[in-house]
Design an enzyme around this catalytic site. Structure first.
Site, PDB file in Angstrom:
ATOM      1  N   LYS A 150       3.914 -31.028  10.488  1.00 22.31           N
ATOM      2  CA  LYS A 150       3.212 -32.302  10.653  1.00 22.31           C
ATOM      3  C   LYS A 150       2.487 -32.767   9.401  1.00 22.31           C
ATOM      4  O   LYS A 150       2.298 -32.021   8.456  1.00 22.31           O
ATOM      5  CB  LYS A 150       2.279 -32.226  11.863  1.00 22.31           C
ATOM      6  CG  LYS A 150       3.111 -32.347  13.152  1.00 22.31           C
ATOM      7  CD  LYS A 150       2.326 -32.699  14.361  1.00 22.31           C
ATOM      8  CE  LYS A 150       3.313 -32.909  15.519  1.00 22.31           C
ATOM      9  NZ  LYS A 150       2.688 -32.670  16.819  1.00 22.31           N
ATOM     10  N   ARG A 210       4.899 -25.018  19.617  1.00 17.97           N
ATOM     11  CA  ARG A 210       6.110 -25.854  19.596  1.00 17.97           C
ATOM     12  C   ARG A 210       6.552 -25.957  18.145  1.00 17.97           C
ATOM     13  O   ARG A 210       5.825 -26.516  17.321  1.00 17.97           O
ATOM     14  CB  ARG A 210       5.796 -27.225  20.187  1.00 17.97           C
ATOM     15  CG  ARG A 210       6.978 -28.169  20.245  1.00 17.97           C
ATOM     16  CD  ARG A 210       6.563 -29.512  20.831  1.00 17.97           C
ATOM     17  NE  ARG A 210       7.678 -30.422  20.918  1.00 17.97           N
ATOM     18  CZ  ARG A 210       8.079 -31.222  19.936  1.00 17.97           C
ATOM     19  NH1 ARG A 210       7.444 -31.215  18.781  1.00 17.97           N
ATOM     20  NH2 ARG A 210       9.107 -32.022  20.101  1.00 17.97           N
TER      21      ARG A 210
HETATM   22  N1  HH2 Z   1       4.694 -33.284  18.892  1.00 13.71           N
HETATM   23  C1  HH2 Z   1       5.798 -34.055  18.860  1.00 13.71           C
HETATM   24  C2  HH2 Z   1       6.593 -34.217  19.999  1.00 13.71           C
HETATM   25  N2  HH2 Z   1       6.283 -33.593  21.145  1.00 13.71           N
HETATM   26  N3  HH2 Z   1       4.871 -32.136  22.367  1.00 13.71           N
HETATM   27  C3  HH2 Z   1       3.773 -31.374  22.442  1.00 13.71           C
HETATM   28  N4  HH2 Z   1       3.453 -30.749  23.578  1.00 13.71           N
HETATM   29  N5  HH2 Z   1       2.940 -31.208  21.352  1.00 13.71           N
HETATM   30  C4  HH2 Z   1       3.187 -31.819  20.167  1.00 13.71           C
HETATM   31  O1  HH2 Z   1       2.378 -31.653  19.225  1.00 13.71           O
HETATM   32  C5  HH2 Z   1       4.353 -32.652  20.057  1.00 13.71           C
HETATM   33  C6  HH2 Z   1       5.186 -32.792  21.202  1.00 13.71           C
HETATM   34  C7  HH2 Z   1       6.177 -34.736  17.589  1.00 13.71           C
HETATM   35  O2  HH2 Z   1       6.746 -33.804  16.706  1.00 13.71           O
HETATM   36  P1  HH2 Z   1       8.288 -33.786  16.195  1.00 13.71           P
HETATM   37  O3  HH2 Z   1       9.176 -33.065  17.113  1.00 13.71           O
HETATM   38  O4  HH2 Z   1       8.278 -33.205  14.837  1.00 13.71           O
HETATM   39  O5  HH2 Z   1       8.724 -35.292  16.191  1.00 13.71           O
HETATM   40  P2  HH2 Z   1       9.802 -35.976  17.116  1.00 13.71           P
HETATM   41  O6  HH2 Z   1       9.810 -35.270  18.438  1.00 13.71           O
HETATM   42  O7  HH2 Z   1       9.347 -37.373  17.227  1.00 13.71           O
HETATM   43  O8  HH2 Z   1      11.094 -35.800  16.388  1.00 13.71           O
END
Ligand code: HH2
Length: 296
Positions: A237, A272
């Site tokens: 992040k 995660r």
């Molecule tokens: N962060 C993202 C997506 N889902 N779920 C939980 N529980 N906690 C988080 O911090 C979280 C989440 C965003 O991260 P990323 O997967 O890198 O982005 P994207 O899913 O938009 O590709």
């Protein structure tokens, strides 16, 4: 302030199963969006998704978190429920057919998508809106007996990962996050979700500037003290880019490991992550040293 509640020792998920929280639990991210910032959509498609899931399980993932809608800021690719369902449902069914003992969570804010995913074999709903955006979501989770991740965020999907709602009077971000998460947990339980099924997540980077994310991780024990297991999503992040000076999310693996170990020490038990092997190794070594202080 440390919680010692038995409810934080295991996580109840669908089909009468439970996940042992007596060691760090790793949730590997499987984005099936064509627009994910972090993997550029490389895992789109059934075969690619299956091999990615297989690799993550081999590297030590305990859960595969399947997501079909990106929370990328002001994302023009926001999807309707049908499109999102058609992305995640066949992938979840395919993973369950190939790896019947796998534990799958679905990353969605939409009850229609959650219901279809649970029917296809998912056991957990990961709702980044903290059950705010779809009033039918708590009922879907409760009826399925599923596990749920209740994450802190503010606003809609399109702006929850921006600073549009990152207003914390007197810099009281931790107090705000703890208060709002407590309110969401109460809401979940009043809708019939049992305490043992709930995991809380402070929502790193969601309606939080980098300094806010650092503050909530530094005082994560105050989230843990609410009495639920805590999941942290720090992987790659922006705050890690700010702290390390690394602009490329793919190159933030070492900074991410630092965040994981620090969060573990402050009481997080679920993580995660994109880079499963790095997280598994870092957290297993840290766990061997730190142990479970809460076990006394
Ligand atoms: N962060 C993202 C997506 N889902 N779920 C939980 N529980 N906690 C988080 O911090 C979280 C989440 C965003 O991260 P990323 O997967 O890198 O982005 P994207 O899913 O938009 O590709």
């Amino acid at each position: 302030m440390m919680a010692t509640d038995a409810a934080t020792r295991a996580w109840r998920i669908a089909d009468g199963r439970s996940l042992d929280l007596g060691r760090p639990v790793i949730c590997g991210i499987l984005n099936v969006t064509p627009d994910s910032f972090s993997d550029g959509g490389r895992h789109l498609g059934r075969d690619a998704a299956l091999s990615r899931a297989e690799a993550m399980l081999a590297e030590g993932a305990d859960v595969i978190d399947v997501g079909g809608e990106s929370t990328r800021p002001y994302n023009d690719g926001a999807v309707d429920a049908r499109t999102e369902r058609l992305r995640v449902e066949p992938i979840i069914a395919a993973i369950m057919a190939r790896f019947p003992t796998a534990v799958i969570s679905v990353d969605t804010v939409k009850s229609e998508v959650a219901r279809a995913a649970l029917d296809a074999g998912a056991a957990i709903v990961n709702d980044v809106s903290g059950l705010r955006l779809d009033p039918a979501m708590p009922g879907v989770v409760a009826r399925a007996g599923a596990g749920v991740v209740v994450m802190h965020s503010r606003g809609e999907v399109r702006d929850m990962a921006t600073y549009a709602h990152a207003d914390y009077p007197h810099d009281a971000v931790v107090e705000a996050v703890v208060g709002e998460l407590a309110e969401r947990a109460t809401h979940a339980r009043s809708a019939g979700i049992v305490q043992e099924a709930i995991v809380l997540d402070p929502g790193v980077g969601f309606s939080k500037r980098p300094e806010h994310s650092v503050a909530v991780l530094r005082r994560l024990d105050e989230v843990v003290a609410l009495g639920y297991p805590v999941l942290v999503g720090a992987s790659r992040k922006r705050f890690i880019g700010t702290l390390t000076g690394v602009p490329d999310p793919l190159a933030r693996v070492h900074g991410t490991a630092g965040a994981h170990v620090a969060a573990l020490a402050r009481g997080a038990r679920l993580f995660r992550v994109h880079d499963v092997m790095a997280a598994r190794h870092a957290l297993d070594v840290a766990w061997a040293i730190l142990g479970d202080e809460r076990a006394g």
